[in-house]
Design an enzyme around this catalytic site. Structure first.
Site, PDB file in Angstrom:
ATOM      1  CG  HIS A   1      -1.948   1.016   1.283  1.00 47.59           C
ATOM      2  ND1 HIS A   1      -1.667   2.359   1.460  1.00 47.59           N
ATOM      3  CD2 HIS A   1      -3.300   0.933   1.176  1.00 47.59           C
ATOM      4  CE1 HIS A   1      -2.802   3.042   1.445  1.00 47.59           C
ATOM      5  NE2 HIS A   1      -3.803   2.193   1.276  1.00 47.59           N
TER       6      HIS A   1
ATOM      7  CD  GLU B   1      -6.351   3.459  -3.095  1.00 48.56           C
ATOM      8  OE1 GLU B   1      -5.470   2.653  -2.735  1.00 48.56           O
ATOM      9  OE2 GLU B   1      -7.179   3.197  -3.966  1.00 48.56           O
TER      10      GLU B   1
ATOM     11  NE  ARG C   1      -2.869   7.893  -2.086  1.00 53.56           N
ATOM     12  CZ  ARG C   1      -2.915   6.664  -2.580  1.00 53.56           C
ATOM     13  NH1 ARG C   1      -2.803   6.464  -3.869  1.00 53.56           N
ATOM     14  NH2 ARG C   1      -3.064   5.630  -1.781  1.00 53.56           N
TER      15      ARG C   1
ATOM     16  NE  ARG D   1      -4.607   0.016  -2.651  1.00 47.52           N
ATOM     17  CZ  ARG D   1      -5.447  -0.346  -1.692  1.00 47.52           C
ATOM     18  NH1 ARG D   1      -5.363  -1.561  -1.180  1.00 47.52           N
ATOM     19  NH2 ARG D   1      -6.352   0.471  -1.248  1.00 47.52           N
TER      20      ARG D   1
ATOM     21  CG  HIS E   1      -2.804  -2.924   2.253  1.00 48.81           C
ATOM     22  ND1 HIS E   1      -3.171  -2.595   3.542  1.00 48.81           N
ATOM     23  CD2 HIS E   1      -3.898  -2.689   1.469  1.00 48.81           C
ATOM     24  CE1 HIS E   1      -4.432  -2.184   3.534  1.00 48.81           C
ATOM     25  NE2 HIS E   1      -4.900  -2.256   2.307  1.00 48.81           N
ATOM     26  CG  HIS E   2      -5.095  -7.758   0.106  1.00 48.98           C
ATOM     27  ND1 HIS E   2      -6.231  -7.605   0.870  1.00 48.98           N
ATOM     28  CD2 HIS E   2      -5.350  -8.820  -0.706  1.00 48.98           C
ATOM     29  CE1 HIS E   2      -7.127  -8.516   0.536  1.00 48.98           C
ATOM     30  NE2 HIS E   2      -6.607  -9.265  -0.424  1.00 48.98           N
TER      31      HIS E   2
ATOM     32  NE  ARG F   1      -7.320  -5.796  -1.275  1.00 48.30           N
ATOM     33  CZ  ARG F   1      -7.567  -4.610  -0.720  1.00 48.30           C
ATOM     34  NH1 ARG F   1      -8.565  -3.845  -1.159  1.00 48.30           N
ATOM     35  NH2 ARG F   1      -6.818  -4.177   0.280  1.00 48.30           N
TER      36      ARG F   1
END
Ligand code: MEZ
Length: 568
Positions: free
Chosen positions: A364, A377, A380, A401, A503-504, A543
């Site tokens: 991220h 996010e 932004r 991202r 992050h993921h 993602r």
């Protein structure tokens, strides 16, 4: 049983005056309040409120917390319903409350009064469906299964419920919703599908993605029927149209989701066993028929069941596993809670599950360089820009991202500043929270902000002047940002330092659209289902922000419905 419980130990060391006492700690990432209820000889309950979010600490954690106050060790309570409190703050608040209750904290800290946690063993259980993990996917699955008339229990390895969902901030993506319509936003499921496929580098499993897109609106209505109050729509990176749905004030979605789902489970009388870690799936005649687990004292117990739903999340907090699949991510911090260890993936593999795209791990772009704490996010999306240490923009901030992260990593010290202004703070509760927690540097005007940051002020002023003009013209000729919503023309200004963090984990166990866990030959493993971040394929190679919350609710619900329908 010769051992004393932590609570008995505390009483022996401290003596309480029965009642409920409040302790407040300030300055540990915000204000933390503890409401501690004691009887004469034990702590009955501890409720923590951090930044307006309340969480009850479970039995095991109460014992651990008490032990920590005494031994002044670090506390394993990772988060309380998504608040970013520090464990030191919790300890301080609880200590203050206990002092009011008449306990002598100095005595409690004496090693002679060291507590030993009671060795009570969790009994074996027999249920229709056992769900492993209490994030959004597990909680959603439990509601559906219980409402279909099945007996259900949830095992949670951490001392609190919620998993990574506690930390979800940005929102939930869905297209063609009544909420978009009410806000005058034109969007389509097909555009949502195509944006996600493009953002995922065309690696997404098309059927899983179609299932996500088709069911996402209902996921929102279902949550709202339970009182979630999701009514605002914003933008996330890679989305053609605003479709990330959030609470009305732009506050974090995760705690809201955990709160409404857990309230519903309370009504439905579904038990959630905290500090209870599933370690192995039980197999019989080729089917999964339960789990072996350990309780808070590491005593083994079994849950015999007709079906198991794995909702254990990803492995973003397991740095060894991350590095095993992506060596270049060594040393990156993580936005994940400590329980995101990939344990469900390993258990599923042990019974023959296939994995897909396990090396697809997302970083991220905007996390705190020291702690990995994520800044949504959505900032932004709502208009924030990124500048580097030279005071210059360097990217379209609303690209996906993966791209924005790589662009930040190319800057001096692999970091950037998120620039926002007071107008944005007034409209976004998440941003207001970051500022309150001390993550931002403030400048009444750009020149003061630049001097605080050690940036050349003429360059920063020129960057903002150019950007403001782009917003006025409706065209960013430098980086081609399309959604130009905030001119950032007036101060005070805020700058949050950011760097990318893990992050993921997009890859995981292979599932079909009904959440059956598949073997390499494509056949389902009888009795085994998986939903949420544990499963691979929905998001492909990257993602899109807002798709994880959609994923956990959509596939969590499907897992609960399918497992219930297929019970013999
Ligand atoms: O889906 C996400 O990961 C998300 C929207 C995160 C965020 O920046 O808030």
């Amino acid at each position: 049983n010769q051992e004393k419980s932590a609570n008995e130990g505390a009483a022996a060391a401290g003596k309480f005056t029965p009642g409920t006492y409040e302790g407040v700690s300030k300055g540990h990432g915000g204000e933390i309040k503890a409401m501690v209820t004691v009887s004469a000889d034990k702590i009955e309950s501890i409720e923590i409120t951090a930044d307006g979010e309340t969480g009850s600490i479970g039995d095991g954690a109460v014992a651990q917390l008490t032990a920590d106050i005494i031994n002044t060790q670090s506390l394993a309570v990772d988060a309380v319903s998504g608040a970013s409190e520090s464990s030191a703050g919790i300890i301080e608040a609880v200590s203050l409350a206990l002092e009011k209750a008449g306990a002598n904290i100095a005595d409690l800290k004496d090693p002679a009064n060291k507590l030993i946690v009671e060795q009570t063993k969790q009994e074996d259980l027999n249920v229709d469906i056992v769900i492993v993990g209490s994030g959004g996917a597990g909680l959603s699955a439990a509601i559906e299964a219980k409402e279909a008339g099945k007996s259900v229990v949830i095992l949670e390895q951490m001392p609190i419920i919620g998993g990574n969902t506690n930390r979800a901030t940005g929102g939930l993506n869905a297209a063609e919703t009544t909420i978009q319509e009410e806000n005058g936003i034109k969007d389509s499921k097909q555009t949502f599908y195509e944006d996600t496929l493009k953002g995922g580098h065309d690696l997404n499993d098309p059927e899983l993605l179609r299932t996500l897109v088709d069911n996402a609106p209902d996921a929102i209505y279902w949550l709202n029927d339970m009182g979630a109050g999701i009514s605002r729509v914003s933008l996330s990176g890679g989305a053609t149209n605003p479709r990330i749905h959030t609470p009305a004030d732009g506050s974090a979605i995760g705690p809201v989701v955990v709160n409404v789902l857990s309230q519903k489970l309370k009504e439905l009388e579904v038990d959630i066993l905290l500090n209870s870690k599933a370690v192995k799936l039980i197999e019989q005649d080729g089917a999964v028929v339960g789990v072996e687990a350990i309780d808070k004292n590491e005593n083994p117990f079994k849950v015999n069941a007709k079906a198991v739903i794995l909702a254990t999340g990803g492995f973003g907090a397991n740095s060894e596993m991350v590095v095993q699949y992506r060596p270049e991510l060594e040393g990156f911090s993580t936005t994940n809670h400590a329980g995101a260890t990939g344990s469900g993936i390993v258990m599923a593999q042990e019974v023959g599950a296939d994995l897909m795209q396990i090396e697809q791990i997302q970083i991220h772009p905007t996390t705190d360089p020291e702690s990995g704490y994520m800044f949504t996010e959505g900032l932004r999306g709502d208009g924030a820009i990124l500048v580097n240490k030279e005071g210059k923009r360097f990217t379209n901030e609303l690209l996906t991202r993966d791209v924005v992260s790589q662009n930040i990593l190319k800057q001096i010290d692999k970091m950037a500043y998120l620039i926002t202004n007071q107008e944005m703070v007034d409209e976004n509760a998440s941003l207001a929270k970051y500022i309150k927690e001390g993550y931002a540097t403030k400048g009444d005007d750009l020149s003061l902000l630049a001097s605080e940051l050690g940036i050349d002020s003429a360059t920063l002023e020129a960057t903002l002047k150019t950007y403001t003009q782009f917003v006025k013209d409706g065209k960013d000729t430098e980086f081609e940002r399309v959604h130009l919503t905030q001119s950032l023309e007036t101060g005070p200004y805020y700058a949050i330092p950011v760097t990318p963090g893990i992050h993921h984990t997009m890859g995981g166990v292979k599932i079909d659209t009904k959440t059956h866990v598949l073997k390499p030959d494509g056949h389902a493993i009888a009795g085994l289902y998986a939903a949420g971040e544990i499963a691979g394929g929905v998001h492909g190679g990257n993602r899109i922000g807002g798709n994880a919350v959609a994923d956990i609710i959509v596939f969590g619900r499907i897992a609960g419905q399918t497992a219930a329908a297929e019970l013999k």
